[in-house]
Design a protein around this motif. Structure first.
Motif, PDB file in Angstrom:
ATOM      1  N   ARG A  55      50.210  50.512 -33.552  1.00 58.57           N
ATOM      2  CA  ARG A  55      51.344  50.462 -33.133  1.00 58.57           C
ATOM      3  C   ARG A  55      52.465  50.486 -34.200  1.00 58.57           C
ATOM      4  O   ARG A  55      53.636  50.463 -33.736  1.00 58.57           O
ATOM      5  CB  ARG A  55      51.432  49.066 -32.501  1.00 58.57           C
ATOM      6  N   LEU A  56      52.024  50.433 -35.425  1.00 63.18           N
ATOM      7  CA  LEU A  56      53.162  50.424 -36.644  1.00 63.18           C
ATOM      8  C   LEU A  56      53.698  51.872 -36.775  1.00 63.18           C
ATOM      9  O   LEU A  56      54.195  51.982 -37.896  1.00 63.18           O
ATOM     10  CB  LEU A  56      52.893  49.523 -37.629  1.00 63.18           C
ATOM     11  N   GLY A  57      52.783  52.741 -36.205  1.00 69.57           N
ATOM     12  CA  GLY A  57      53.037  54.389 -36.648  1.00 69.57           C
ATOM     13  C   GLY A  57      52.315  54.831 -37.740  1.00 69.57           C
ATOM     14  O   GLY A  57      52.520  55.836 -38.219  1.00 69.57           O
ATOM     15  N   LYS A  58      51.219  53.777 -38.131  1.00 70.96           N
ATOM     16  CA  LYS A  58      50.549  54.153 -39.435  1.00 70.96           C
ATOM     17  C   LYS A  58      49.250  55.112 -38.950  1.00 70.96           C
ATOM     18  O   LYS A  58      48.583  54.727 -37.990  1.00 70.96           O
ATOM     19  CB  LYS A  58      50.136  52.825 -40.262  1.00 70.96           C
ATOM     20  N   ARG A  59      48.925  55.876 -39.822  1.00 69.30           N
ATOM     21  CA  ARG A  59      47.677  56.774 -39.454  1.00 69.30           C
ATOM     22  C   ARG A  59      46.686  56.277 -39.681  1.00 69.30           C
ATOM     23  O   ARG A  59      46.317  55.325 -40.786  1.00 69.30           O
ATOM     24  CB  ARG A  59      47.888  58.225 -40.228  1.00 69.30           C
ATOM     25  N   LEU A  60      45.233  56.118 -38.856  1.00 68.00           N
ATOM     26  CA  LEU A  60      44.038  55.391 -39.199  1.00 68.00           C
ATOM     27  C   LEU A  60      43.079  56.497 -39.206  1.00 68.00           C
ATOM     28  O   LEU A  60      43.339  57.571 -38.255  1.00 68.00           O
ATOM     29  CB  LEU A  60      43.937  54.454 -38.184  1.00 68.00           C
ATOM     30  N   HIS A  61      42.137  56.203 -39.994  1.00 68.63           N
ATOM     31  CA  HIS A  61      41.005  57.379 -39.947  1.00 68.63           C
ATOM     32  C   HIS A  61      39.814  56.546 -40.212  1.00 68.63           C
ATOM     33  O   HIS A  61      39.609  55.618 -40.953  1.00 68.63           O
ATOM     34  CB  HIS A  61      41.115  58.146 -41.280  1.00 68.63           C
ATOM     35  N   ALA A 103      34.203  52.462 -42.218  1.00 66.22           N
ATOM     36  CA  ALA A 103      35.519  52.337 -42.962  1.00 66.22           C
ATOM     37  C   ALA A 103      36.690  52.590 -41.915  1.00 66.22           C
ATOM     38  O   ALA A 103      36.558  53.631 -41.374  1.00 66.22           O
ATOM     39  CB  ALA A 103      35.412  53.021 -44.188  1.00 66.22           C
ATOM     40  N   ILE A 104      37.762  51.809 -42.046  1.00 67.27           N
ATOM     41  CA  ILE A 104      39.093  51.927 -41.333  1.00 67.27           C
ATOM     42  C   ILE A 104      39.965  52.063 -42.341  1.00 67.27           C
ATOM     43  O   ILE A 104      40.218  51.199 -43.119  1.00 67.27           O
ATOM     44  CB  ILE A 104      39.155  51.066 -40.252  1.00 67.27           C
ATOM     45  N   ILE A 105      40.373  53.223 -42.763  1.00 68.76           N
ATOM     46  CA  ILE A 105      41.353  53.532 -43.839  1.00 68.76           C
ATOM     47  C   ILE A 105      42.732  53.833 -43.187  1.00 68.76           C
ATOM     48  O   ILE A 105      43.083  54.513 -42.253  1.00 68.76           O
ATOM     49  CB  ILE A 105      41.171  54.463 -44.672  1.00 68.76           C
ATOM     50  N   GLU A 106      43.859  52.994 -43.445  1.00 65.64           N
ATOM     51  CA  GLU A 106      45.059  53.026 -43.107  1.00 65.64           C
ATOM     52  C   GLU A 106      46.120  53.543 -44.188  1.00 65.64           C
ATOM     53  O   GLU A 106      45.946  53.193 -45.139  1.00 65.64           O
ATOM     54  CB  GLU A 106      45.564  51.512 -42.656  1.00 65.64           C
ATOM     55  N   GLU A 107      46.797  54.818 -43.664  1.00 63.14           N
ATOM     56  CA  GLU A 107      47.941  55.167 -44.475  1.00 63.14           C
ATOM     57  C   GLU A 107      49.028  54.349 -44.434  1.00 63.14           C
ATOM     58  O   GLU A 107      49.372  54.021 -43.335  1.00 63.14           O
ATOM     59  CB  GLU A 107      48.096  56.389 -44.251  1.00 63.14           C
TER      60      GLU A 107
END
Length: 108
Positions: A55-61, A103-107
């Motif tokens: 929701r904050l517009g950050k990419r998640l992997h 793992a959940i990686i947030e840019e």
């Protein structure tokens, strides 16, 4: 094997049994033609990856290890933070996923 074009599409027919090695080569060739190859296709077979935006517009992997063995994999996206352990993950770095873990990686 034959390839048929119709309208805007193409279909590859396989009327034979292919060895695992040959089937892999055929699929890789077709994916390359379609521009559907990249770092995600180089991950270990037990690792599944999904991508999204929060929701904050950050990419998640999201990386899922669907095996009973630890796997080491390359992270090829922008530097980020693993939301589950708080550790930083650098672009082009390697990290390890324990068995049956994720793992959940947030840019940023």
């Amino acid at each position: 094997m034959t390839e048929n074009e119709f309208g805007a599409g193409t279909l590859l027919y396989e009327g034979t049994w292919l060895s695992d090695k040959l089937q892999t080569a055929v699929l890789a060739s077709e994916l390359n033609k379609l521009g559907l190859t990249g770092a995600d296709q180089q991950l270990p077979a037990a690792v599944h990856v999904q991508h999204g935006v929060n929701r904050l517009g950050k990419r998640l992997h999201y990386y899922f290890n669907y095996s009973g063995s630890q796997v080491k994999l390359a992270y090829t996206y922008g530097t980020g933070t693993n939301l589950l352990d708080g550790k930083s993950v650098a672009k082009d770095a390697s990290f390890t996923l324990p068995p049956w873990d994720l793992a959940i990686i947030e840019e940023p």
